[in-house]
Design a protein around this motif. Sequence first.
Motif, PDB file in Angstrom:
ATOM      1  N   LYS A 168     -40.012  46.077  43.496  1.00 46.51           N
ATOM      2  CA  LYS A 168     -39.312  46.966  42.523  1.00 46.51           C
ATOM      3  C   LYS A 168     -39.639  46.476  41.575  1.00 46.51           C
ATOM      4  N   THR A 176     -35.002  45.821  39.868  1.00 46.02           N
ATOM      5  CA  THR A 176     -34.219  44.591  40.461  1.00 46.02           C
ATOM      6  C   THR A 176     -33.317  44.825  39.411  1.00 46.02           C
ATOM      7  N   ARG A 223     -31.220  46.155  38.251  1.00 42.18           N
ATOM      8  CA  ARG A 223     -29.935  46.902  38.441  1.00 42.18           C
ATOM      9  C   ARG A 223     -28.938  46.276  39.578  1.00 42.18           C
ATOM     10  N   GLU A 224     -30.326  46.405  40.368  1.00 40.08           N
ATOM     11  CA  GLU A 224     -29.871  45.931  42.306  1.00 40.08           C
ATOM     12  C   GLU A 224     -29.212  44.928  42.135  1.00 40.08           C
ATOM     13  N   ILE A 276     -27.606  41.597  50.048  1.00 41.98           N
ATOM     14  CA  ILE A 276     -28.873  42.195  50.385  1.00 41.98           C
ATOM     15  C   ILE A 276     -29.343  42.254  51.085  1.00 41.98           C
TER      16      ILE A 276
END
Lengths: 104, 362
Positions: free
Chosen positions: B319, B324, B326-327, B343
């Motif tokens: 990403k 990135t 945001r995740e 993750i």
Amino acid sequence: MPWIEAISADDIDRDDVMRWDYGGRTYAIYRTEDDEFFASDGLCTHEKVHLADGLLMDYEIECPKHNGRFDIRDGSARRAPVCEALRTYPVKVDVGMIYVELPD
Amino acid sequence: MTDLLAPLKFKPSRNYSLTGPEKDRAIEDGLVSAEWYQTPIDRKVLKQFIKRTDGPAIRDFVIWMALLVTTGAGGVYFWGTWWAVPFFVAYGVLYGTSSDSRWHESLHGTAFKTRWMNDWLYELASFMQIWNPVIWRWSHMRHHTDTTIVGRDPEIGTMRPPQMILMGLNLIGLTSVPRNLLALGRHSVGRFTDDERDFTPESELPRAVLSARIHLAIYGCVIVSCFVWGTILPAMLIGLPRAYGVWLLPIMGLPQHAGLAEDVLDHRLNSRTILLPLPLRFIYWNMNYHVEHHMFPMVPYHALPALHEAIKHDCPKPKGLLATWRELFPVMIRQIRDQNHYIHQVLPDGAGAPNFGPRQQH
């Protein structure tokens, strides 16, 4: 000390290294840009990684995992994290075959 | 040793020390110096990527130095006015953030083909990061051997729970700079932590002492210069940029491993590649291609984009920086109370089977 037939010289590109397993041990056989041949133990003395996956630069082999380097002519450690020398073996080429002199 | 920062830390459920029980567990479980997953790649193709050359790094070094000199000179020229601020913002990032990736690449010996160039850049960049070049060389070697193996890896940047308060403070080096200087002080008198002794060979410690003394002597000269000239300008150029210019480094660097699996033997699961625009890739010397770097540490920074193209079919889809974070950020927040949360990287169809390692055979 016997000379052991290892691999065909044509199996290795110039400026490259190849893995050779024999007698339950692993070795690395090198062919330089100038068509010289050398042989050493196949695993880095630092973390037991196969040097045949490394990069040969002139007379130095770089370990693929930590970038330590050895001089393939005498096995001396040339760059950290390598501290311990690599064992090397005499090599000769006869009728296109590479022979490595291994201890009994 | 008393940890003065303890009140600012969330209590970890695991012991991340290199000399504690997790070390023994990692050894017992076969996680130490283990065989890691590597994307199959033709040797002839790989040889093209790992080939060494001086050209790209000389070019990039000259540009970097030119930018440092220009922005530093601008800061000095406009010192005392607001016009100095943008110059020092740029100088600080080029110094405090960029030197990390220069340190890293020269440590691996992959920046230049010529050895003394790598060695020289390594000493310079270590000094700029306020890192002992000897200790950090060995620390990073261990990081590559046992990446994110708890009890073995000294460079797990985001232990669980993530130390969010310290991370915030370290956007301007508030704890990292004093910690690094104190470490140099310890090293200069021959004192090393148990963790440092765990990954550094005894024979290297005298060199670490010498390096620490040289670095401290230079910083001492900078401080004396400030007093002699009655201005902090010398420190604004040498030393302090590691504090006021480091903010971009964790933004790009923490995603390397943050929020991902621990104790696995597959860099696709515990490391992260992110996509960055060219200016940031220059600052970071392509270390955003982090899965690729860990899988093939022999590949120079300038060949990492090509390596990425060659193996991306086997790796998680990367990403951009914003996506990135945001995740990642919500995961880090959740890890404060749920330290088992992380993750699970998704591999593309047809990718090689993941190596979860002996503890996480799914």
